[in-house]
Design an enzyme around this catalytic site. Sequence first.
Site, short mmCIF file in Angstrom:
data_model
loop_
_atom_site.label_atom_id
_atom_site.label_comp_id
_atom_site.label_asym_id
_atom_site.label_seq_id
_atom_site.Cartn_x
_atom_site.Cartn_y
_atom_site.Cartn_z
N GLU A 147 0.78 -1.06 0.11
CA GLU A 147 -0.07 -0.03 0.20
C GLU A 147 1.04 1.39 -0.01
O GLU A 147 1.65 1.32 0.70
CB GLU A 147 -0.98 -0.07 1.38
CG GLU A 147 -1.96 1.03 1.40
CD GLU A 147 -3.26 0.78 1.89
OE1 GLU A 147 -3.21 -0.40 2.47
OE2 GLU A 147 -3.89 1.63 2.28
N ARG A 148 0.67 1.93 -1.01
CA ARG A 148 1.18 3.13 -1.25
C ARG A 148 3.05 3.00 -1.22
O ARG A 148 3.72 3.76 -1.03
CB ARG A 148 1.36 4.37 -0.11
CG ARG A 148 -0.16 4.47 0.58
CD ARG A 148 -1.06 4.92 -0.81
NE ARG A 148 -2.42 4.98 -0.21
CZ ARG A 148 -3.51 5.08 -1.12
NH1 ARG A 148 -3.20 5.18 -2.44
NH2 ARG A 148 -4.46 5.26 -0.65
N GLU A 271 -10.88 4.50 8.93
CA GLU A 271 -11.04 4.11 7.43
C GLU A 271 -11.37 2.67 7.40
O GLU A 271 -11.05 1.93 6.58
CB GLU A 271 -9.70 4.39 6.65
CG GLU A 271 -9.30 5.57 6.89
CD GLU A 271 -7.87 6.02 5.83
OE1 GLU A 271 -7.10 5.17 5.88
OE2 GLU A 271 -7.75 6.94 5.34
N ARG A 304 -2.57 3.79 16.65
CA ARG A 304 -2.29 5.03 15.97
C ARG A 304 -3.58 5.88 16.18
O ARG A 304 -4.90 5.48 16.54
CB ARG A 304 -2.63 4.54 14.72
CG ARG A 304 -1.33 3.58 14.21
CD ARG A 304 -1.23 3.36 12.86
NE ARG A 304 -0.99 4.13 11.87
CZ ARG A 304 -1.46 4.55 10.51
NH1 ARG A 304 -2.51 3.86 10.41
NH2 ARG A 304 -0.98 5.31 9.70
N ARG A 315 -12.08 17.61 9.75
CA ARG A 315 -11.28 16.32 9.77
C ARG A 315 -9.81 16.70 10.75
O ARG A 315 -9.27 15.61 11.47
CB ARG A 315 -10.86 15.96 8.53
CG ARG A 315 -9.98 14.56 8.59
CD ARG A 315 -9.88 13.81 7.29
NE ARG A 315 -8.49 13.17 7.08
CZ ARG A 315 -8.07 12.57 6.18
NH1 ARG A 315 -8.46 12.68 5.00
NH2 ARG A 315 -6.85 11.81 6.01
N LYS A 339 0.52 10.66 13.78
CA LYS A 339 1.26 11.22 11.99
C LYS A 339 1.72 12.91 12.36
O LYS A 339 1.14 13.23 13.36
CB LYS A 339 0.26 11.27 11.03
CG LYS A 339 -0.25 9.94 10.66
CD LYS A 339 -1.06 10.03 9.49
CE LYS A 339 -1.36 8.53 8.90
NZ LYS A 339 -1.96 8.20 7.62
N ASP A 344 -2.84 14.26 6.74
CA ASP A 344 -2.41 13.01 6.09
C ASP A 344 -1.11 13.17 5.43
O ASP A 344 -1.32 13.24 4.03
CB ASP A 344 -3.50 12.22 5.43
CG ASP A 344 -2.96 10.86 5.19
OD1 ASP A 344 -2.09 10.23 5.71
OD2 ASP A 344 -3.80 10.31 4.26
N GLU A 372 3.70 9.22 -0.95
CA GLU A 372 2.65 9.13 -1.24
C GLU A 372 2.04 10.43 -1.84
O GLU A 372 1.20 10.32 -2.73
CB GLU A 372 1.63 8.67 0.05
CG GLU A 372 0.16 8.47 -0.30
CD GLU A 372 -0.65 8.09 0.71
OE1 GLU A 372 -0.21 7.82 1.86
OE2 GLU A 372 -1.94 7.84 0.34
C1 BDP Z 1 -3.24 7.30 4.04
C2 BDP Z 1 -3.09 6.33 2.93
C3 BDP Z 1 -3.93 4.83 3.33
C4 BDP Z 1 -3.23 4.54 4.64
C5 BDP Z 1 -3.75 5.43 5.59
C6 BDP Z 1 -3.21 5.15 7.16
O1 BDP Z 1 -3.76 6.60 1.78
O2 BDP Z 1 -3.66 4.12 2.16
O3 BDP Z 1 -4.06 3.25 5.10
O4 BDP Z 1 -3.23 6.68 5.34
O5 BDP Z 1 -2.06 5.93 7.52
O6 BDP Z 1 -2.30 8.08 3.92
O7 BDP Z 1 -3.68 4.39 7.79
#
Ligand code: BDP
Length: 671
Positions: A147-148, A271, A304, A315, A339, A344, A372
């Site tokens: 992923e990414r 998510e 997280r 958000r 983060k 993001d 990303e």
């Molecule tokens: C976003 C990404 C996604 C990740 C998510 C995460 O697009 O693919 O799953 O963060 O950090 O930046 O969980």
Amino acid sequence: MKRRTAILSIWMLVAAGGILHAEDGSRLWLRTDTTAQAQVIANQQSATVAVAKKELQTQWQGAPVQLKIARTAATRALGDDGYTLAGSPQTSVTITAATEKGLLYGAYHLLRLQDTQSLPAVLDMAESPKYARRILNHWDNLDRSIERGYAGRSLWEWEKLPGEISPRYAEYARANASIGINGSVLNNVNANPLILTNEYLIKVKTIADIFRPYGVKVYLSIHFAAPKTLGGLPDADPLNKEVIQWWKDKVKEIYALIPDFGGFLVKANSEGQSGPQDYGRTHADGANLLADALKPYHGILMWRAFVYNPTKEDRAKQAYQEFVPLDGQFRDNVMIQIKNGPIDFQPREPFSPLFGALQHTQEMIEFQITQEYLGFSNHLVYLAPLFKETLDSDTYADGQGSTVAKITDGTLRPAQVTAIAGVANTGDSVNWCGHPFAQANWYAFGRLAWNHELTPEQIADEWLRMTFTSDENFIRPVKEMMLASREACVDYMMPIGLHHLFSFHVHYGPEPWGYFPDGRPDWMPVYYHRADSIGVGFDRTEAGSNAVSQYFSPLHEQFNDIKTCDERLLLWFHHVPWTYTLQSGNTLWDELCYRYDRGVQEVRDFQKTWDRLEPYVDAERFAVVQSKLRVQARDAVWWKDACLLYFQTFSKLPIPYDIERPVHQLDDLKK
Ligand code: BDP
């Protein structure tokens, strides 16, 4: 003409000191080729000491080295990973540490000093890391997609493990050890429950065994509902006794295989992932369930803070709102992994207001090394300035000087554990990271995790010397290019605090017009830029979403006031009229145009810089970087045209006549 070029390049190669062999980048920054047979003795033997010895024997070109494990007050004060270097490269060198890992880090540091031509005549230094756990997060899936990920498939060949072992496992661990990284979360935060089956745990054990001599611990991301999906229990409620027992048993099974297993990373109620809230419980209930299971084995639980939902609430405020009320409820082996910014991993964000806001809960920072939102492995963007900007940001949580670094590294807040994470940019591509310069971001993350007081300039200097050459004619301009590259990216993508303008589906390229009638509003660019006939930007002041109130004074007031708000974040916090005059004297509209244009021009300059340096670089890496810079230059123009032509439909103002004209049509770009 052709002949002239050929003669010229041969001449240039000679001028640069000889023919350069093609390099595929696979050796990263560990390229020393010597016939050294240094004398190295150690007062204790172990697999880790053997690695340190071998590295020195084969690369160290100085006097005999003594590796000494000594548990004295002085070495203990340096912690598990610290070391001292003493003596002289000409006569004898002693590396002393309380543990074998300390010796390993000391050995790599000695070699780094040699390889960057920085060896002092007399060695007298003591080093210890700022963070105890320096961890890469791999967003790698069990089917080896990432992923990414922009550097090929996952390094972990699950289908071949445990029988067949890729030589890259050890090479990866070695590269990490050389920069102080001591942990890897092997699998994606969007975790497949299967990773916890015995079949997979045996594969994980095999990797852990290979990493161990290099001081790299293995961690896993877990799927919160695993007791249900994997264990067959009716639910995964963190207060259900059977669920508690299931996790205890699972953790026991893991530690029986991997005695030094690091712990779990969890993405829950985020998510679409399951989590404690599915059962009316809190994030603290969920985290403590797992922390309790890990505690007897000294494992840690990284929970997280990346949670947000499509509600009316901004958000950017949601993680703070979720976690601050839970402050103090988490066990002492829980880390809240936050983060760097509140949204993001954008090219520029303010630091997350959660840093410092949790007074009685351990916080760790998560950076994204994989690009990303910064051009994938196509754009040359050196991320150390971004990492540093966040780490050095003053939260004012405990008064002036409460930087994010000091809040998270144990300086200001007592901590059982300190940690820092970076989402990895590695894959199975030959050069590991896709772009030769993306290696610098892996390197920089490791070096800053060890010592966040290093400057991006120092780190770039080290990396360039080890990865390419020490020739000043090369180092100087390339370092300048690296140091300018993050700001250039901000300029051609999202200047003045703009954010989330990227194309929704792939996260590559601009889509400021992005609006999908049945999509989530908080995934759409228009939600973030709010352009209209008056101006552009997200009003997060007291009159708007009031996200500013989540920051401590005086930041709260500074961000709230358009006159005192850091202009680099202006459109993050304010909806600003197109004709508002900025510090430069330009109107917002003009400044936006100049910024986009400046970003494009910077990349053009990078191309010129690079082309001129052909004599100093082997042909293979030269060509890769050259072609990637072409892509980056084209993308920069694409970003500039898309954003300016789109925003112009609101501002109705002309693009200043002294900058390059758009080469695209908005309608074409939208297609
Ligand atoms: C976003 C990404 C996604 C990740 C998510 C995460 O697009 O693919 O799953 O963060 O950090 O930046 O969980």
